[in-house]
Write an enzyme that holds these catalytic residues in place. Sequence first.
Site, PDB file in Angstrom:
ATOM      1  N   GLU A   1       0.788  -1.213   0.147  1.00 15.43           N
ATOM      2  CA  GLU A   1       0.015  -0.100  -0.086  1.00 15.43           C
ATOM      3  C   GLU A   1       1.049   1.314  -0.092  1.00 15.43           C
ATOM      4  OE1 GLU A   1      -2.805  -0.292   3.222  1.00 15.43           O
ATOM      5  OE2 GLU A   1      -3.971  -1.875   2.173  1.00 15.43           O
TER       6      GLU A   1
ATOM      7  N   GLU B   1      -5.411  -9.106   0.506  1.00 16.33           N
ATOM      8  CA  GLU B   1      -5.828  -9.048   1.710  1.00 16.33           C
ATOM      9  C   GLU B   1      -7.462  -8.650   1.888  1.00 16.33           C
ATOM     10  OE1 GLU B   1      -3.771  -6.107   4.200  1.00 16.33           O
ATOM     11  OE2 GLU B   1      -1.997  -6.536   3.746  1.00 16.33           O
TER      12      GLU B   1
END
Length: 540
Positions: free
Chosen positions: A159, A306
């Site tokens: 991220e 995720e």
Amino acid sequence: MPLPLAFSLSKAIFLVPFSLGSCDRGKRFDFWSSRGRNTGKRFMGLLLLVLLFLVSASSADEGAFIGVNIGTALSDMPNPTQVVALLKVQQIRHIRLYDADRAMLLALANTGIRVTISVPNDELLGIGQSNASAANWVSRNVLAHVPATNITGIAVGSEVLSTLPNAAPILVSAIKFIYSALVASNLDSQIKVSTPHSSSIILDSFPPSQAFFNRSWDPVMVPLLKFLQSSGSYLMLNVYPYYDYMQSNGVIPLDYALFRPLSPTKEAVDPNTLLHYTNVFDAVVDAAYFAMSYQNFTNIPIVVTETGWPSKGDSSEPDATLENANTYNSNLIRHVLNSTGTPKHPGIAVSSYIYELYNEDLRAGPISEKNWGLFNGNGVPVYILHLTGSGTVLANDTTNQTFCVAKEGADPKMIQAALDWACGPGKVDCSILVQGQPCYEPDTVVGHASYAFNAYYHRMAMTDGTCNFNGVAIISTTDPSHGSCIYPGSGGRNETFVNGTTLVPTNSTTSGCNSRHFRQENIYVRVITVWFVLWCAVYL
């Protein structure tokens, strides 16, 4: 990390001939020399049948998968050997590590488990600025472990655009440097390189057809997508319907976030495509597909790196509960492994990694941050996923000790009606309850109903709603088996479950005793087919 479905066929074509050659090399060459060219052609034709069969099987196996992320912020973190033991017991064949821990990679050697390792964010800067640093990283963390450890993916950073924007300018360079090191070692086809993104980089995500990536990140996203396309890799995306639900201020229904069934009137409809969305997960994934197509990239697969749901939260997180976490992850697993795909790409698997294997009690932040795990550090399930008996990954009731029994004090007439339904429309084999059979005693409606309810419950793989029977049944952890009467799900024997469709119990008085049918025909057909083809290849 394995290749997505679209790429598994080509991979299988290259792998299967090698394994066939290594298994039958001596016999094949003796046969070839003794029977001549015509027989050889016949052999090659039959060998092709075997190859096609195995390619088909490999494609099916290599399609959709469920993996898990393994974090280590536990005060009682198991050692790598214990972690691998749990993975084996739970049939977890795909994992993602947040680093490239040497001890963990050594413990994973010779297990066949597919491993995605990671370049942590704090190592990103050095690798992104130096090709030599990237090569050293690959040498130390990949070449030192393959092929014994089945490393199939490298996640470069995590991220980065949303949590470490200052490193964004060197992200693609870091990815390309890592990839170049893999190419130099001839590992680029086995190990795919990408970087996980937060779904927050997608703007205007509903309706999905209007979604686009934050344009300020075009200098990163466009070359990244070009790289993913040219290298045959995939977009890594973190998808958290829990946060979407929490931040929607009541706009997103809980059922929509949890994959629960919705009536057609409650489904979200994209006004531009008229596609119907029954869950947040699919809507976010399709938003990413549309955002890529907006940049003229239409053939890059997505892997969800995720996703999950917390099992516990503080007073401001009332929907972080065991029940909701169980529901989300159980439904997610079924959704992925059924290769349902998304409304934009139905039937195309969106393989996903559950966040996460263990509760991490050392993580900072609210209570929910510590409670995303499927297991505690001692290996005990945080909750029992409704998957046991389905023959799939993460059937984490390792003892299989949950049972559906008649509720004490319930109306006997209602219990009798539910028993009649179970033995009739419910298709439970109740012949074991007749006089002279092992489960005839105790000869009471509660005793017989408990067996029938439990048999139905386990036949339906203990999914939500299959232990209700109009309110006269309850789930118990006490094994009701007695004497030679062994209940389905008991440790006393293994159960084979009949495939079927979930039925809603009614007050029907239809009764009957149907034979239990074990659906193993497909296994026998496949075994016989392979045996026959191989026999023909050798003897014809």
